[in-house]
Design an enzyme around this catalytic site. Structure first.
Site, PDB file in Angstrom:
ATOM      1  CD  GLU A   1      40.448  39.428 -50.070  1.00 58.97           C
ATOM      2  OE1 GLU A   1      39.402  39.356 -50.747  1.00 58.97           O
ATOM      3  OE2 GLU A   1      40.983  38.436 -49.562  1.00 58.97           O
TER       4      GLU A   1
ATOM      5  CD  GLU B   1      40.118  38.070 -45.354  1.00 56.61           C
ATOM      6  OE1 GLU B   1      39.631  37.200 -46.101  1.00 56.61           O
ATOM      7  OE2 GLU B   1      39.844  39.274 -45.453  1.00 56.61           O
TER       8      GLU B   1
END
Ligand code: GAL
Length: 676
Positions: free
Chosen positions: A159, A316
């Site tokens: 991320e 995710e």
């Protein structure tokens, strides 16, 4: 960097299945539980596991000393059990020895304060010192595992920009200046672009330019905007550095997990997407929003847009609650299946969870996981196993594509620009208006692509341009040309006002009205009348608007509705204009959901689009197709049973459907329709 259409370079990464995966952080657990973990993964049907995401401190416990023994064991254990690996480069969070030795890598905020280690991602994206240590680690990991048969995918960092997107330190300042030099060439061009004559901000040399650090009065918006562009480009450049090192030792597809959500806005993923071998997104239901499942659909459709329509990976999500919202709401019965199905219906070919085993310690110990603290005798574990079986039954869907005839335009740059200070109303938000338009299409059963400004619109019958404040001349022309050539467009308030440097679009000779769309809309805006918080305005067709009103001056347009109360009573609120062989509609307020839904119902019909259903917002109906095979997804979020015409094999139950597909309240059905 290599540039290609995402999805093409790594066309069969999903291996003809819908991948069921998870993050696995075995470094948090004693080695005794690892084989138990992997046996349970096999039981649940886990096909891909992300490891080494936060592995740096374990594999390089001291500067230059590597210990891959634990990672070797895990890699072999997964391999022996037929589980493919999504291998983290491990660079997301630096170990304490690095920040102790080199505190200059720590990020600095706009007010000059440092962000310290103790959380995660405490590094400056421009720091050459951080980069040197990080790529050294990547080189070691790539050399060791780059050709390992179990490694299916590279997961660069994690991320990127989740916490450290904007750094205002001196090193970032120098890098920002280099970026500006290559964008503008001369300081005069920069002064012109930023409008520095205002408030005596004219720069004489590049060295006088700083990042937009905390100021007393509002900062220069063009300066702030370029810093946002630079910061997104800087992390993408960092990604490229890791990628180049991986490529010296490995031919396996490389990606990183995007954050296409309503609450993180720092990366311009339209620019990132072409650099990825496949598109991966992280998405968590956001219970701070009124309709989390609608935001999910938008995010999934936007992720498909980034993937150019190719299948993408949900890298995710959470099996139940997260741990980072003010109130972490557990999933209600059936909600897991519905949310997963919504991602798949909108193009995901992989569903992966954070994380495998619920942590016992650390900041995320209350985050749900496939294997909860309660163990296998639990609702969550049973749901995980059921989900594994469901994904197996959905395997025929893998590789199919979603088709859409409507599009909503979304721009990270416009979202940033509108988020700046000193605008007519802090309530005007590009993403929120994009969500509103998208929800109106979704409520009409219309599948929608999300496209960037400048996209080729020729294949769409209807395009919505929602509060698209800034865009370049070429991007504005593309929209005008689309309508002139027969396209249908709906533009909502505060669109087309500024160019890419945030200069107002206006003709200084006053020969033409302001804005990028005045001719196309047959109308232009004379003055803004933003509404107060909680204020609304009624239109003469019974609709209600909030946030915004304005004085619309009509040139060639027809008025469809007028403001019926407030100080603009009698002024046009919705207008429509024939332009070339197409049609443009302008809406000068934020219509409430019901009014927007019914306006959209008329417009989709006028554009010749048949919605696939008329169930409203609570039942999603989306079609994926692959050659002659069609997959009809019906996701029933409502409390009522519904049914829809269709014939074929229903994949979730295995039943064959002769004519009518029944979908009970709260359930998901996926009908595989094949030509006879
Ligand atoms: C993501 C992150 C994961 C985990 C997860 C929790 O931001 O990549 O490591 O923190 O959120 O929801």
């Amino acid at each position: 960097m290599e540039r290609h259409q995402p999805g093409q370079a790594a066309s069969n990464w999903q291996g003809d299945s819908i991948v069921f995966g998870c993050d696995y952080n075995p470094e948090q657990w004693p080695a005794e539980v690892w084989s138990d973990d992997v046996a349970l993964m096999v039981e649940a049907g886990i096909g891909m596991v992300a490891i080494n995401i936060f592995g740096w401190a374990t594999v390089e416990p001291r500067d230059g000393e590597y210990d891959f023994s634990r990672l070797d064991t895990i890699v072999e254990l997964l391999h022996e059990n037929g589980i493919r690996i999504n291998l983290g480069t491990g660079t997301s969070s630096a170990p304490p020895w690095l920040s102790t030795k080199h505190p200059e890598i720590l990020p600095v905020m706009a007010d000059g304060t440092t962000r310290w280690p103790g959380g995660r991602q405490a590094w400056c994206p421009s720091s050459p010192v951080f980069r040197e240590y990080a790529v050294r680690l990547v080189g070691k990991v790539a050399e060791r595992y780059g050709a390992h048969p179990a490694v299916a995918l590279w997961h660069v960092s994690n991320e990127l920009g989740c916490h450290n997107a904007l750094c205002y330190c001196d090193v970032s300042a120098a890098s920002f200046r280099r970026w500006l030099q290559s964008r503008y060439g001369t300081i005069e061009r920069l002064n012109d672009a930023w409008g520095t004559s205002f408030w005596s901000q004219r720069y004489g040399t590049w060295g006088e330019i700083l990042p937009p650090r905390a100021t007393l009065a509002a900062g220069n918006p063009a300066h702030v905007h370029d810093f946002e562009r630079f910061s997104s480009a800087e992390l993408l450049d960092y990604y490229g550095q890791e990628l180049a090192v991986i490529r010296t030792a490995s031919t396996i597809p490389v990606t990183t997990n995007f954050m296409v959500t309503a609450h993180i806005r720092t990366q311009d993923y339209w620019r990132w997407a072409p650099e990825m071998d496949l598109i991966a997104n992280d998405h968590y239901l956001d219970h701070r929003l009124e309709h989390p499942e609608r935001e999910l659909s938008f995010s999934a459709d936007l992720t498909r847009g980034l993937a150019n329509g190719y299948p993408w990976m949900l890298m995710e999500t959470a099996i139940s609650a997260v741990s980072w919202q003010p109130r972490n709401i557990a999933k209600t019965p059936g909600e897991l299946t519905r949310t997963v199905a919504s991602h798949i219906a909108r193009g995901a070919d992989a569903i992966c969870f954070f994380q495998w085993r619920a942590s016992r310690q650390g900041a995320e110990k209350f985050h749900s996981a496939l294997l909860p603290h309660a163990g296998t005798d639990s609702k969550i574990w049973r749901e995980a196993v059921e989900l594994g079986a469901l994904l197996e039954r959905l395997a025929p869907v893998a590789g199919s594509r979603v088709e859409a005839r409507a599009a909503v335009m979304f721009s990270w740059e416009s979202w940033w620009a509108l988020g700046a200070d000193s605008h007519p109303s802090q309530d005007v938000d590009h993403l929120r208006e994009a969500h509103r338009a998208y929800a109106a299409l979704r409520a009409n059963g219309v599948t929608t692509d999300i496209v960037p400004p400048g996209a080729d619109l020729a294949d769409y019958s209807l395009v919505v341009v929602p509060a698209l404040y800034s865009l370049s001349g070429t991007e504005a022309i593309a929209i005008n040309d689309y309508v002139a050539a027969g396209g249908n467009v709906i533009v909502t308030f505060f669109s087309g006002l500024a160019d890419e440097e945030l200069r107002m679009r206006m003709d200084v000779t006053r020969a033409k009205p302001p804005g990028a769309f005045a001719e196309m809309l047959g109308a232009w805006t004379e003055e803004f009348f933003p509404l107060n918080a909680n204020e609304s305005v009624v239109l003469d067709d019974g609709s209600r608007g909030s946030i915004w009103s304005e004085v619309v001056r009509v040139t060639t347009a027809t008025v469809l509705a007028r403001f019926a109360d407030g100080q603009l009573a009698g002024h046009p609120a919705i207008v429509s204009n024939a332009f070339g062989t197409g049609r443009a509609v302008y809406i000068a307020t934020a219509l409430d959901d019901e009014a927007f839904r019914s306006l959209m119902a008329r417009e989709v019909m006028a554009a010749g689009i048949a919605g696939v259903s008329s169930f409203g917002s609570d039942v999603e109906v989306v079609v994926r197709s692959k050659g002659p095979d069609r997959f009809l997804f019906v996701i029933n979020h409502s409390a009522d049973d519904v049914s829809i015409a269709g014939t074929g094999n229903e994949l979730t139950t295995g039943e064959s459907v002769a004519r009518t597909l029944a979908v009970p309240a709260g359930a998901v059905r996926v009908l595989h329709e094949q030509p006879r």
